[in-house]
Scaffold this active site. Structure first.
Site, PDB file in Angstrom:
ATOM      1  N   HIS A  84      -6.732  33.219  17.505  1.00 24.34           N
ATOM      2  CA  HIS A  84      -6.017  34.046  18.370  1.00 24.34           C
ATOM      3  C   HIS A  84      -6.893  34.070  19.683  1.00 24.34           C
ATOM      4  O   HIS A  84      -8.017  34.407  19.494  1.00 24.34           O
ATOM      5  CB  HIS A  84      -5.474  35.322  17.968  1.00 24.34           C
ATOM      6  CG  HIS A  84      -4.735  35.787  19.263  1.00 24.34           C
ATOM      7  ND1 HIS A  84      -3.213  35.702  19.340  1.00 24.34           N
ATOM      8  CD2 HIS A  84      -5.174  36.789  20.227  1.00 24.34           C
ATOM      9  CE1 HIS A  84      -2.883  36.362  20.266  1.00 24.34           C
ATOM     10  NE2 HIS A  84      -3.779  37.195  20.663  1.00 24.34           N
ATOM     11  N   ASP A 163       5.651  45.929  17.341  1.00 29.83           N
ATOM     12  CA  ASP A 163       4.992  45.403  18.428  1.00 29.83           C
ATOM     13  C   ASP A 163       5.811  44.754  19.670  1.00 29.83           C
ATOM     14  O   ASP A 163       5.745  44.847  20.777  1.00 29.83           O
ATOM     15  CB  ASP A 163       4.093  44.382  18.201  1.00 29.83           C
ATOM     16  CG  ASP A 163       3.137  43.696  19.221  1.00 29.83           C
ATOM     17  OD1 ASP A 163       2.484  44.577  19.837  1.00 29.83           O
ATOM     18  OD2 ASP A 163       3.406  42.803  19.528  1.00 29.83           O
ATOM     19  N   ARG A 170       5.213  48.387  27.273  1.00 35.03           N
ATOM     20  CA  ARG A 170       3.813  48.574  27.912  1.00 35.03           C
ATOM     21  C   ARG A 170       3.801  47.626  29.119  1.00 35.03           C
ATOM     22  O   ARG A 170       3.150  48.065  30.314  1.00 35.03           O
ATOM     23  CB  ARG A 170       2.680  47.794  26.897  1.00 35.03           C
ATOM     24  CG  ARG A 170       2.516  48.874  25.781  1.00 35.03           C
ATOM     25  CD  ARG A 170       1.685  48.312  24.643  1.00 35.03           C
ATOM     26  NE  ARG A 170       0.388  47.960  25.387  1.00 35.03           N
ATOM     27  CZ  ARG A 170      -0.312  46.863  24.569  1.00 35.03           C
ATOM     28  NH1 ARG A 170       0.323  46.168  23.651  1.00 35.03           N
ATOM     29  NH2 ARG A 170      -1.506  46.449  25.103  1.00 35.03           N
ATOM     30  N   SER A 185      -1.853  45.614  18.487  1.00 32.36           N
ATOM     31  CA  SER A 185      -0.704  44.676  18.994  1.00 32.36           C
ATOM     32  C   SER A 185      -1.049  43.214  18.365  1.00 32.36           C
ATOM     33  O   SER A 185      -0.187  42.648  17.649  1.00 32.36           O
ATOM     34  CB  SER A 185      -0.561  44.670  20.487  1.00 32.36           C
ATOM     35  OG  SER A 185       0.105  43.397  20.992  1.00 32.36           O
ATOM     36  N   LYS A 189       0.418  41.510  14.530  1.00 33.45           N
ATOM     37  CA  LYS A 189       1.032  40.106  14.099  1.00 33.45           C
ATOM     38  C   LYS A 189       0.364  39.219  13.665  1.00 33.45           C
ATOM     39  O   LYS A 189       0.864  38.285  12.616  1.00 33.45           O
ATOM     40  CB  LYS A 189       1.447  39.437  15.724  1.00 33.45           C
ATOM     41  CG  LYS A 189       2.346  40.266  16.496  1.00 33.45           C
ATOM     42  CD  LYS A 189       2.496  39.774  17.774  1.00 33.45           C
ATOM     43  CE  LYS A 189       1.311  40.117  18.661  1.00 33.45           C
ATOM     44  NZ  LYS A 189       1.632  40.249  20.115  1.00 33.45           N
TER      45      LYS A 189
HETATM   46  N1  URA Z   1      -1.555  40.181  23.426  1.00 35.67           N
HETATM   47  C1  URA Z   1      -0.929  40.799  22.599  1.00 35.67           C
HETATM   48  O1  URA Z   1      -0.288  40.247  21.649  1.00 35.67           O
HETATM   49  N2  URA Z   1      -1.055  42.046  22.578  1.00 35.67           N
HETATM   50  C2  URA Z   1      -1.500  42.681  23.849  1.00 35.67           C
HETATM   51  O2  URA Z   1      -1.462  43.837  23.777  1.00 35.67           O
HETATM   52  C3  URA Z   1      -2.297  41.676  24.768  1.00 35.67           C
HETATM   53  C4  URA Z   1      -2.464  40.676  24.740  1.00 35.67           C
END
Ligand code: URA
Length: 426
Positions: A84, A163, A170, A185, A189
């Site tokens: 990621h 999320d 957000r 966040s 995932k």
């Molecule tokens: N990517 C995400 O999935 N969440 C965040 O808060 C920032 C970047």
């Protein structure tokens, strides 16, 4: 036991530690629509200022994971390992990396997103390939992962839905830039995705979420800790994002550059980051293989072609090309001092490659092609970059945004390494 949203907000506003029960109740009630958006945004703002302690963060992340399904990848016959990135400009690494690591014997379950702000999104890039489908069902995702070992698609709405709601909130309430909120966040995932192992590419610099290296390091350590606490072997590389990665920012343009890497060529920095992340992923998966060899001998390209075909795309179809191309030339001779990743990212968005709002369409062909890097000597009139757009309006907006993106006056020399630091579990 009765808990109220106001009580939770006030506790965090005043600097108290939230109890596990308060956190679980709040996230569950918000996901079900029983806590109002304005109350959730107040709590988020309180967290931006007050933070979350380690126990609060662990519970917050766990509650986000439990808000939805957790994928079961146990039918995949080889170790699973994902990557990621926290997002950057020209960051097309997932495209060559996923088939490369699969070609080396792991399975890579890449659930990716779309671009927002100045950074590009992997799914927007793949959409530039004629026929490519990124909306796979859970069953299709697992079948392709087990069969080909490489899959890149959108995360379904069932994965960490808390999320999904919180991130949208957000985004419009100035509460993105908080280490516990970003870490929970991303990691909720990735943990819900069911991968055995995960490598994080934490970008640092002008074109990244985290401009400051110390904060990037803290984010990396926080995410590694969360992954390990949930049984996901996790490590991170901090990589430089002051300058765009590679020579392109834009969807089809970045696919074309990724194909160069899969053909054994491509820009040195893209190859460097791809190989560093591949080695890290294979290490966590316990696989002893040489990714450089898999790039050089075509195995990674074969896996790319199989992945694209499995997702309905035609790996041989020509990529879309923008009808308008304009060159940016050096006014004077000199040495390139900086190529500002943020300015290039904004220019790519204005040219049409990205979106200002989540629902905006993107152009597959628009973007920026850089012809120089920091440290290059240039002559007066030399082409520094190309701007690609579908129409005059986008070209004009992109040209204005690109103004000043390449600054002269640096020392001559080769660019430095992109890899800044490695973070692993103690
Ligand atoms: N990517 C995400 O999935 N969440 C965040 O808060 C920032 C970047």
């Amino acid at each position: 036991m009765s808990i109220s949203a106001v009580e939770v907000i006030v506790a965090k506003r005043d600097g108290a530690e939230l109890t596990d029960a308060q956190i679980r109740w709040f996230l569950d009630a918000y996901t079900r629509g029983e806590v109002a958006h304005e109350q959730a945004s107040s709590l988020l703002m309180a967290i931006v200022f007050r933070g979350l302690g380690p126990r609060e963060l662990a519970t917050w992340t766990d509650a986000m994971i439990r808000s939805g399904e957790r994928l079961d990848l146990s039918s995949v016959p080889v170790p699973t390992v994902d990557k990621h990135s926290t997002g950057g400009v020209g960051d097309k690494i997932s495209l060559p990396l996923c088939p490369l690591v699969a070609a080396c014997g792991a399975a890579v379950p890449q659930l990716s997103g779309r671009g927002l702000g100045h950074t590009g999104g992997t799914l927007d890039k793949l959409d530039a390939i004629p026929g490519f489908r990124s909306d796979l069902t859970g069953a299709e995702f697992v079948r392709q992962l087990a069969g080909i070992g490489a899959v890149i698609c959108a995360a379904g709405a069932g994965l960490a839905p808390a999320d999904g709601k919180l991130y949208a909130l957000r985004d419009v309430t100035g509460t993105v830039e908080s280490i516990p909120l970003i870490a929970s966040s991303i990691m909720s995932k990735k943990i819900a995705e069911g991968t055995d192992a995960l490598v994080l590419d934490v970008k640092v610099g002008i074109g990244a979420f985290m401009r400051d290296r110390d904060r990037a390091l803290e984010l990396a350590r926080t995410m590694v800790g969360l992954g390990e606490a949930h049984g996901v072997r996790t490590s991170a590389l901090l990589t430089d994002m002051d300058t765009p990665l590679g020579r392109t920012a834009g969807n089809a343009l970045e696919v074309a550059e990724s194909l160069e890497v899969l053909e054994g060529g491509g820009p040195a920095d893209v190859v460097e980051v791809t190989l560093a992340l591949a080695r890290e992923m294979l290490g966590l998966a316990g696989i002893d293989a040489d990714p450089a060899a898999a790039l050089a001998d075509g195995r990674a390209m074969d896996r790319w072609r199989a992945m694209v075909r499995a997702q309905g795309g035609d790996p041989d179809a020509p990529l879309p090309v923008a009808p308008l191309v304009e060159e940016v030339r050096a006014p004077d001779a000199g040495v390139v001092g900086a190529v500002d990743a943020f300015a290039v990212g904004i220019a790519a968005v204005r040219l049409g490659a990205g979106r200002a709002r989540r629902e905006d369409p993107v152009s597959p062909s628009a973007g920026v092609v850089l012809r120089v890097s920091p440290g290059d000597r240039v002559t007066a009139g030399q082409v520094l970059a190309e701007l690609h757009a579908d129409d005059d309006g986008h070209m004009e907006a992109g040209r204005a945004a690109f103004d000043g993106a390449i600054r002269m006056g640096g020392p001559p020399g080769a660019p430095r390494s992109r890899i800044l630091e490695r973070v692993a579990a103690p």
